[in-house]
Design a protein around this motif. Structure first.
Motif, PDB file in Angstrom:
ATOM      1  N   GLY A  87       0.809  -1.211   0.000  1.00  0.00           N
ATOM      2  CA  GLY A  87       0.000   0.000   0.000  1.00  0.00           C
ATOM      3  C   GLY A  87       0.839   1.257   0.000  1.00  0.00           C
ATOM      4  N   LEU A  88       0.429   2.220  -0.815  1.00  0.00           N
ATOM      5  CA  LEU A  88       0.957   3.580  -0.743  1.00  0.00           C
ATOM      6  C   LEU A  88      -0.162   4.441  -0.167  1.00  0.00           C
ATOM      7  CD1 LEU A  88       2.832   4.028  -4.147  1.00  0.00           C
ATOM      8  CD2 LEU A  88       3.874   4.065  -1.872  1.00  0.00           C
ATOM      9  N   ALA A  89       0.002   4.895   1.063  1.00  0.00           N
ATOM     10  CA  ALA A  89      -0.999   5.719   1.735  1.00  0.00           C
ATOM     11  C   ALA A  89      -0.426   7.120   1.896  1.00  0.00           C
ATOM     12  CB  ALA A  89      -1.366   5.121   3.089  1.00  0.00           C
TER      13      ALA A  89
ATOM     14  N   SER B   9       5.702  12.788   8.554  1.00  0.00           N
ATOM     15  CA  SER B   9       6.098  12.154   7.288  1.00  0.00           C
ATOM     16  C   SER B   9       5.083  12.433   6.192  1.00  0.00           C
ATOM     17  CB  SER B   9       6.239  10.638   7.484  1.00  0.00           C
ATOM     18  OG  SER B   9       5.015  10.059   7.910  1.00  0.00           O
ATOM     19  N   SER B  10       4.225  13.409   6.386  1.00  0.00           N
ATOM     20  CA  SER B  10       3.092  13.679   5.505  1.00  0.00           C
ATOM     21  C   SER B  10       3.503  14.082   4.092  1.00  0.00           C
ATOM     22  CB  SER B  10       2.251  14.808   6.117  1.00  0.00           C
ATOM     23  OG  SER B  10       1.351  15.344   5.186  1.00  0.00           O
ATOM     24  N   THR B  11       2.925  13.409   3.115  1.00  0.00           N
ATOM     25  CA  THR B  11       3.115  13.815   1.718  1.00  0.00           C
ATOM     26  C   THR B  11       2.475  15.170   1.468  1.00  0.00           C
ATOM     27  OG1 THR B  11       2.939  11.473   1.152  1.00  0.00           O
ATOM     28  CG2 THR B  11       2.894  13.028  -0.673  1.00  0.00           C
ATOM     29  N   GLY B  12       1.329  15.414   2.091  1.00  0.00           N
ATOM     30  CA  GLY B  12       0.664  16.698   1.921  1.00  0.00           C
ATOM     31  C   GLY B  12       1.521  17.863   2.341  1.00  0.00           C
ATOM     32  N   ARG B  13       2.279  17.677   3.422  1.00  0.00           N
ATOM     33  CA  ARG B  13       3.138  18.776   3.882  1.00  0.00           C
ATOM     34  C   ARG B  13       4.334  18.968   2.948  1.00  0.00           C
ATOM     35  NH1 ARG B  13      -0.803  18.492   6.365  1.00  0.00           N
ATOM     36  NH2 ARG B  13      -1.275  19.729   4.511  1.00  0.00           N
ATOM     37  N   TRP B  14       4.816  17.895   2.303  1.00  0.00           N
ATOM     38  CA  TRP B  14       5.869  18.061   1.301  1.00  0.00           C
ATOM     39  C   TRP B  14       5.330  18.830   0.087  1.00  0.00           C
ATOM     40  CZ3 TRP B  14      10.976  17.778   1.258  1.00  0.00           C
ATOM     41  CH2 TRP B  14      11.620  17.031   2.243  1.00  0.00           C
TER      42      TRP B  14
ATOM     43  N   LYS C  73     -16.091   6.022  -3.036  1.00  0.00           N
ATOM     44  CA  LYS C  73     -15.985   7.161  -2.132  1.00  0.00           C
ATOM     45  C   LYS C  73     -14.746   8.018  -2.357  1.00  0.00           C
ATOM     46  CE  LYS C  73     -19.716   6.307   0.210  1.00  0.00           C
ATOM     47  NZ  LYS C  73     -20.852   7.260   0.246  1.00  0.00           N
ATOM     48  N   GLY C  74     -13.933   7.674  -3.335  1.00  0.00           N
ATOM     49  CA  GLY C  74     -12.715   8.432  -3.547  1.00  0.00           C
ATOM     50  C   GLY C  74     -11.634   8.043  -2.559  1.00  0.00           C
ATOM     51  N   CYS C  75     -10.462   8.649  -2.726  1.00  0.00           N
ATOM     52  CA  CYS C  75      -9.290   8.186  -1.986  1.00  0.00           C
ATOM     53  C   CYS C  75      -9.089   8.888  -0.649  1.00  0.00           C
ATOM     54  CB  CYS C  75      -8.045   8.366  -2.847  1.00  0.00           C
ATOM     55  SG  CYS C  75      -7.832  10.029  -3.497  1.00  0.00           S
ATOM     56  N   GLY C  76      -9.931   9.858  -0.320  1.00  0.00           N
ATOM     57  CA  GLY C  76      -9.752  10.601   0.914  1.00  0.00           C
ATOM     58  C   GLY C  76     -10.444   9.959   2.106  1.00  0.00           C
ATOM     59  N   ASP C  77     -10.623  10.764   3.150  1.00  0.00           N
ATOM     60  CA  ASP C  77     -11.144  10.229   4.402  1.00  0.00           C
ATOM     61  C   ASP C  77     -12.625   9.883   4.354  1.00  0.00           C
ATOM     62  OD1 ASP C  77      -8.639  10.486   5.410  1.00  0.00           O
ATOM     63  OD2 ASP C  77      -9.146  11.948   6.969  1.00  0.00           O
TER      64      ASP C  77
ATOM     65  N   PHE D 229      -3.865  11.214  -3.575  1.00  0.00           N
ATOM     66  CA  PHE D 229      -4.125  10.584  -4.874  1.00  0.00           C
ATOM     67  C   PHE D 229      -5.306  11.200  -5.607  1.00  0.00           C
ATOM     68  CE2 PHE D 229      -1.424   7.074  -3.266  1.00  0.00           C
ATOM     69  CZ  PHE D 229      -0.528   7.050  -4.337  1.00  0.00           C
ATOM     70  N   PHE D 230      -5.924  12.249  -5.042  1.00  0.00           N
ATOM     71  CA  PHE D 230      -6.815  13.078  -5.849  1.00  0.00           C
ATOM     72  C   PHE D 230      -6.018  13.827  -6.920  1.00  0.00           C
ATOM     73  CE2 PHE D 230      -9.852  13.040  -2.132  1.00  0.00           C
ATOM     74  CZ  PHE D 230     -10.904  12.434  -2.822  1.00  0.00           C
ATOM     75  N   ASN D 231      -4.733  13.970  -6.694  1.00  0.00           N
ATOM     76  CA  ASN D 231      -3.840  14.644  -7.636  1.00  0.00           C
ATOM     77  C   ASN D 231      -3.687  13.776  -8.882  1.00  0.00           C
ATOM     78  OD1 ASN D 231      -1.317  15.354  -8.981  1.00  0.00           O
ATOM     79  ND2 ASN D 231      -0.813  16.597  -7.175  1.00  0.00           N
ATOM     80  N   ARG D 232      -4.256  14.237  -9.991  1.00  0.00           N
ATOM     81  CA  ARG D 232      -4.287  13.417 -11.213  1.00  0.00           C
ATOM     82  C   ARG D 232      -2.893  13.176 -11.771  1.00  0.00           C
ATOM     83  NH1 ARG D 232      -3.959  14.487 -16.407  1.00  0.00           N
ATOM     84  NH2 ARG D 232      -4.021  16.740 -16.005  1.00  0.00           N
ATOM     85  N   VAL D 233      -2.033  14.198 -11.761  1.00  0.00           N
ATOM     86  CA  VAL D 233      -0.678  14.034 -12.289  1.00  0.00           C
ATOM     87  C   VAL D 233       0.057  12.946 -11.518  1.00  0.00           C
ATOM     88  CG1 VAL D 233       1.540  15.164 -12.706  1.00  0.00           C
ATOM     89  CG2 VAL D 233      -0.598  16.423 -13.099  1.00  0.00           C
ATOM     90  N   LEU D 234      -0.020  13.013 -10.211  1.00  0.00           N
ATOM     91  CA  LEU D 234       0.638  12.015  -9.373  1.00  0.00           C
ATOM     92  C   LEU D 234       0.033  10.635  -9.581  1.00  0.00           C
ATOM     93  CD1 LEU D 234       2.679  11.599  -6.949  1.00  0.00           C
ATOM     94  CD2 LEU D 234       0.658  11.787  -5.483  1.00  0.00           C
TER      95      LEU D 234
END
Length: 383
Positions: free
Chosen positions: A114-116, A209-214, A347-351, A321-326
């Motif tokens: 898994g990539l979370a 380690s948040s990807t969002g913060r990067w 439900k999409g990839c979010g919470d 993963f809502f980011n289409r390019v990524l």
């Protein structure tokens, strides 16, 4: 993974974009999406939803599942409800639940990689996670690796002010002395100098380690966002810049500088100099190069884990993963390695879809720990 029938479990979700889920015979029954639980009206709606789900089901449930964060209203509601019903309250780690939701929705049997990737979720070590490489097999799971953490200068405030994350990245690169001069024109000399000192002294700077913060750090480095009024505003601006460039330059190359360290941590610090040093005319190109480099590194990271663990399935979860390019770049590279790629659908990839993963893990745990029935076989007669 245990293939026994799953008992009915209610899950109360997390904090952002909250929704509850009742899992019955492996089929999810959803509440409405309530929104973020910082709103008292959303909390009241969640309470009403869980009551309606229980009343509509009729038969007793076996457990109530929840996030690990003890301060979430959803967690507190789950614990109270479980106590009143006389059933276990089962905590499920946030990113385990993200990947488990994909497994449950697709009916995958056996272990997955898994990539979370998201903004934040409480880890089992009490730290803020969000850039996670996991191995998941039902209730069993393991954190195989994560992004190199960044400091959050000012704690949660840093998630609302991408310039602070850019300052954190400068500090992590060994260029912390540049923070005050670089960001003073945007936020004021005193504030910029204060953040520089916070990072230098590690005061009120929890790690994540948040990807969002990067993504916030990258947007702040490129001057695309200083403060954000809405969740993921900076990341959306960064993606828009990358998409503009890639539409006109589809064969662009990724930036260089990502590496995997001895702890299997994905280190993005090497990408940042190109962003801080980009000219105004080079912002879109740098944003694209950042996206491509991150996506390629994530995919290669997951491919290596899949080969080592003997799994052909990779699940993508979390709001990044809502980011289409990524998403598309990661998917393409994983499929090129002959791996099966799965992501949330309904439900999409979010919470908003997280409760399904919580319920599924809790149900798997109940099955795994249930007493096993044993039958005694009569001995064969002697002849």
């Amino acid at each position: 993974m245990n293939t026994a029938p799953l008992p009915p479990v209610l899950a109360c979700g997390a904090w952002l974009k909250n929704a509850a889920c009742l899992l019955v015979d492996g089929t999810p029954i959803w509440s409405a999406v309530h929104g973020d639980l910082s709103d008292p009206a959303a909390c009241a709606a969640l309470e009403a939803s869980v009551e309606a789900l229980l009343a509509g089901h009729g038969a007793p449930i076996a457990a109530v599942a929840h996030d690990l964060h003890p301060d979430f209203f959803s967690t507190q509601l789950a614990v109270q409800l479980a106590s009143s019903l006389g059933v276990p309250a089962i905590g499920v780690q946030h990113h385990h639940a993200h990947i488990a939701a994909v497994v449950a929705e697709h009916g995958i049997n056996g272990p997955v990689i898994g990539l979370a990737l998201d903004g934040v979720g409480l880890g089992t070590d009490g730290q803020a996670w969000g850039g996670e490489l996991l191995w998941v097999d039902g209730v069993q799971w393991q954190r195989l690796g994560h992004l190199v953490p960044l400091a959050l200068p000012g704690g949660d405030r840093a998630a609302r002010e991408p310039w602070r994350m850019a300052a954190s990245a400068l500090h992590a690169m060994g260029r912390g002395e540049q923070i005050a001069s670089r960001f003073a024109p945007q936020v004021g000399e005193a504030v910029a100098a204060g953040v520089q000192q916070m990072l230098a002294k590690n005061l009120n700077c929890p790690a994540t380690s948040s990807t969002g913060r990067w993504f916030d750090a990258a947007a702040g480095a490129l001057g695309l966002s200083v403060r954000q009024a809405d969740e993921a505003q900076a990341a959306i601006a960064l993606e828009a810049a990358a998409a503009r460039w890639l539409e006109q330059n589809p064969h662009s190359e990724p930036l260089h500088g990502v590496r995997i360290d001895a702890q299997n941590r994905l280190d993005l610090r090497g990408l940042m100099p190109a962003l801080f040093d980009a000219s105004p005319d080079g912002v879109d190109a740098a944003a694209a190069g950042f996206h491509l480099a991150l996506a390629d590194a994530l995919a290669d990271w997951a491919v290596r884990a899949a080969m080592e663990r003997g799994s052909r399935d990779v699940c993508l979860g979390g709001g990044c993963f809502f980011n289409r390019v990524l998403r598309e770049r990661v998917t393409t590279r994983l499929q090129a390695a002959v791996l099966r790629v799965h992501r949330p659908l309904e439900k999409g990839c979010g919470d908003a879809g997280l409760a399904l993963g919580q319920a599924w893990v809790a149900a798997q745990q109940l099955v795994a720990t249930a007493p096993q029935e044993h039958t005694t076989k009569e001995p064969e007669p002697c002849v």
